[in-house]
Design a protein around this motif. Structure first.
Motif, short mmCIF file in Angstrom:
data_model
loop_
_atom_site.label_atom_id
_atom_site.label_comp_id
_atom_site.label_asym_id
_atom_site.label_seq_id
_atom_site.Cartn_x
_atom_site.Cartn_y
_atom_site.Cartn_z
N GLY A 215 0.77 -1.23 0.00
CA GLY A 215 0.00 0.00 0.00
C GLY A 215 0.80 1.28 0.00
O GLY A 215 0.25 2.36 -0.23
N ARG A 216 2.11 1.21 0.27
CA ARG A 216 2.92 2.43 0.21
C ARG A 216 2.87 3.01 -1.20
O ARG A 216 2.84 2.26 -2.19
N ALA A 217 2.89 4.33 -1.30
CA ALA A 217 2.81 4.97 -2.61
C ALA A 217 3.54 6.30 -2.59
O ALA A 217 3.53 7.01 -1.58
N VAL A 218 4.16 6.63 -3.72
CA VAL A 218 4.79 7.93 -3.91
C VAL A 218 4.40 8.48 -5.27
O VAL A 218 4.01 7.73 -6.18
N ARG A 219 4.51 9.80 -5.39
CA ARG A 219 4.18 10.47 -6.64
C ARG A 219 5.32 11.40 -7.02
O ARG A 219 5.85 12.13 -6.19
N PHE A 220 5.70 11.35 -8.31
CA PHE A 220 6.81 12.16 -8.81
C PHE A 220 6.35 13.01 -9.98
O PHE A 220 5.73 12.51 -10.92
N LYS A 221 6.64 14.31 -9.90
CA LYS A 221 6.38 15.21 -11.03
C LYS A 221 7.44 14.96 -12.07
O LYS A 221 8.62 15.12 -11.81
N GLY A 222 7.02 14.51 -13.23
CA GLY A 222 7.94 14.02 -14.26
C GLY A 222 8.99 15.01 -14.71
O GLY A 222 8.93 16.21 -14.43
N GLY A 223 9.95 14.48 -15.46
CA GLY A 223 11.10 15.26 -15.91
C GLY A 223 10.88 16.03 -17.20
O GLY A 223 11.83 16.58 -17.75
N GLY A 224 9.66 16.05 -17.70
CA GLY A 224 9.38 16.84 -18.89
C GLY A 224 9.03 16.00 -20.10
O GLY A 224 9.29 14.78 -20.15
N VAL A 225 8.44 16.65 -21.09
CA VAL A 225 7.96 15.97 -22.28
C VAL A 225 9.08 15.32 -23.07
O VAL A 225 8.87 14.35 -23.81
N GLY A 226 10.31 15.83 -22.94
CA GLY A 226 11.43 15.27 -23.67
C GLY A 226 11.72 13.83 -23.33
O GLY A 226 12.32 13.10 -24.13
N LEU A 227 11.29 13.39 -22.16
CA LEU A 227 11.51 11.98 -21.76
C LEU A 227 10.63 11.02 -22.55
O LEU A 227 10.87 9.81 -22.55
N ALA A 228 9.60 11.55 -23.19
CA ALA A 228 8.75 10.71 -24.03
C ALA A 228 9.42 10.54 -25.39
O ALA A 228 9.03 11.14 -26.39
#
Length: 292
Positions: A215-228
Motif C-alpha cells: 500500500g505504500r505509494a509515492v508520486r513524482f512530477k515528471g522530468g518533462g515531455v522530452g523523456l517521451a
C-alpha cells in the motif's frame, strides 16, 4: 487509503540507497542480468545494460539474440554478452531457456523485456523462470508485460520481489481495461496492479505513481515531455535494475530510478532543449545525481 508521499530529495534521504565502502569491489555491488534485445531492437538491450552500470551495478551480463551479440559486446565492452539462438520470428529459442536460467541463478537482479519479441517462446521462458522460485529481484518491462495477465498468481508468488514498469497502454493490458480508464485514475490503476501481481508497480506519465503491494505509494512530477522519446523506458528499466542489483529493495529501487531518470530529463531539458535530446544522453548524468 492515504495519499501518496511526494517523491523528492527529502524522501530519498529518508529512504537511502545501499552504501558501498571505498574499499569494496564490484562483487559488492551485484551482478545485473539483462535478458533483452532482438534483431530489430538491439539498442534496447544496450541502453538498459549501460543504464544498469551507470546506476552502480558492479557487473553486467546481457543475454540477447546471437545475431546482435557481437555488436553489443563491442558497444558495451564492460559487459559479458551471451548470444542466444533465435526463432525465425526473432524470439529467443526455447532451447536456450535452460542456459538463461543458469545465468539467472548467479544474478543479484534480473531485468527482462527490453527489446524482446512477443511470442510463445517468451511465455515459456516466463513459466520456467517463475518455476525456479529464485530469491532475486525481477524487473519486468516492455514485451514481457503483455504476457503477465495469465501469470498473475505465479508472479505474485515470486520470492525475490518484482517490479512492473508499464506505460498506460501496457497497464491497460495488465488490468484488462482500456487506456482511458488508466488515464482517468492512474494511481488507482497502479494500486490495482500492485495488488493483483504482488509487485511494486509504476505508472508513467506527467505525474508518475509508484505503489508497493503493502500500500505504500509515492508520486513524482515528471522530468518533462522530452523523456517521451524512443529508448527512454529502456534507460529507466536499466537504472532500476542496477539499483536492485546493488541491494536496494524493489520499492526503493523503482522510486530512486524514477527520480534519477526524471532529474536527468529535467537537466537535459534545461541544457539541451525541451524536446529532441536522446535517451542515451540521460545515462551519463545518472551517477552525478545519486547520493547515499
Amino acid at each position: 487509503m492515504s495519499e501518496p508521499e511526494v517523491l523528492d530529495v527529502e524522501w530519498l534521504k529518508r529512504n537511502p540507497l545501499p552504501h558501498h565502502s571505498d574499499d569494496g569491489d564490484k562483487e559488492d555491488r551485484g551482478r545485473l542480468l539483462v535478458i533483452g534485445g532482438s534483431r530489430e531492437l538491439a539498442g534496447a538491450a544496450l541502453l538498459a545494460g549501460v543504464a544498469g552500470l551507470r546506476a552502480g551495478a558492479g557487473k553486467l551480463q546481457i543475454a540477447t539474440a546471437a545475431s546482435i551479440a557481437i555488436h553489443i559486446s563491442v558497444a558495451v565492452p564492460e559487459a559479458r554478452v551471451i548470444g542466444l539462438e533465435e526463432t525465425a520470428e526473432g524470439c529467443i529459442a526455447t532451447s536456450e531457456i535452460d542456459r538463461i536460467l543458469g545465468w539467472a541463478k548467479d544474478a543479484q537482479a534480473i531485468l527482462l523485456g527490453c527489446g524482446l519479441q512477443h511470442g510463445a517462446p517468451l511465455g515459456k521462458l516466463l513459466d520456467r523462470l517463475f518455476e525456479t522460485g529464485l530469491e532475486v529481484p525481477l524487473v519486468l518491462d516492455a514485451a514481457v508485460l503483455g504476457s503477465l495477465a495469465e501469470r498473475a498468481e505465479a508472479l505474485k508468488d515470486w520470492p525475490g520481489g518484482a517490479m512492473l514498469l508499464p506505460h498506460a497502454g501496457e497497464m491497460a493490458r495488465l488490468l484488462g481495461t482500456d487506456r482511458d480508464a488508466v488515464y482517468a485514475d492512474p494511481l488507482a490503476a497502479a494500486r490495482q496492479a500492485a495488488e493483483r501481481y504482488g509487485a511494486v508497480t509504476l505508472i508513467k506519465g506527467e505525474y508518475s505513481h509508484i505503489v508497493a503491494p503493502d500500500g505504500r505509494a509515492v508520486r513524482f512530477k515528471g522530468g518533462g515531455v522530452g523523456l517521451a522519446t524512443s529508448g527512454s523506458g529502456d534507460t529507466l528499466a536499466g537504472i532500476v535494475g542496477g539499483l536492485a542489483a546493488r541491494g536496494a529493495d524493489p520499492f526503493t529501487a523503482v522510486s530512486w530510478g524514477v527520480h534519477l531518470h526524471g532529474e536527468a530529463g529535467r537537466t537535459l531539458s534545461r541544457d539541451v532543449g525541451r524536446v529532441g535530446f536522446l535517451a542515451r544522453e540521460l545515462l551519463d548524468l545518472v551517477p552525478g545525481l545519486m547520493f547515499d
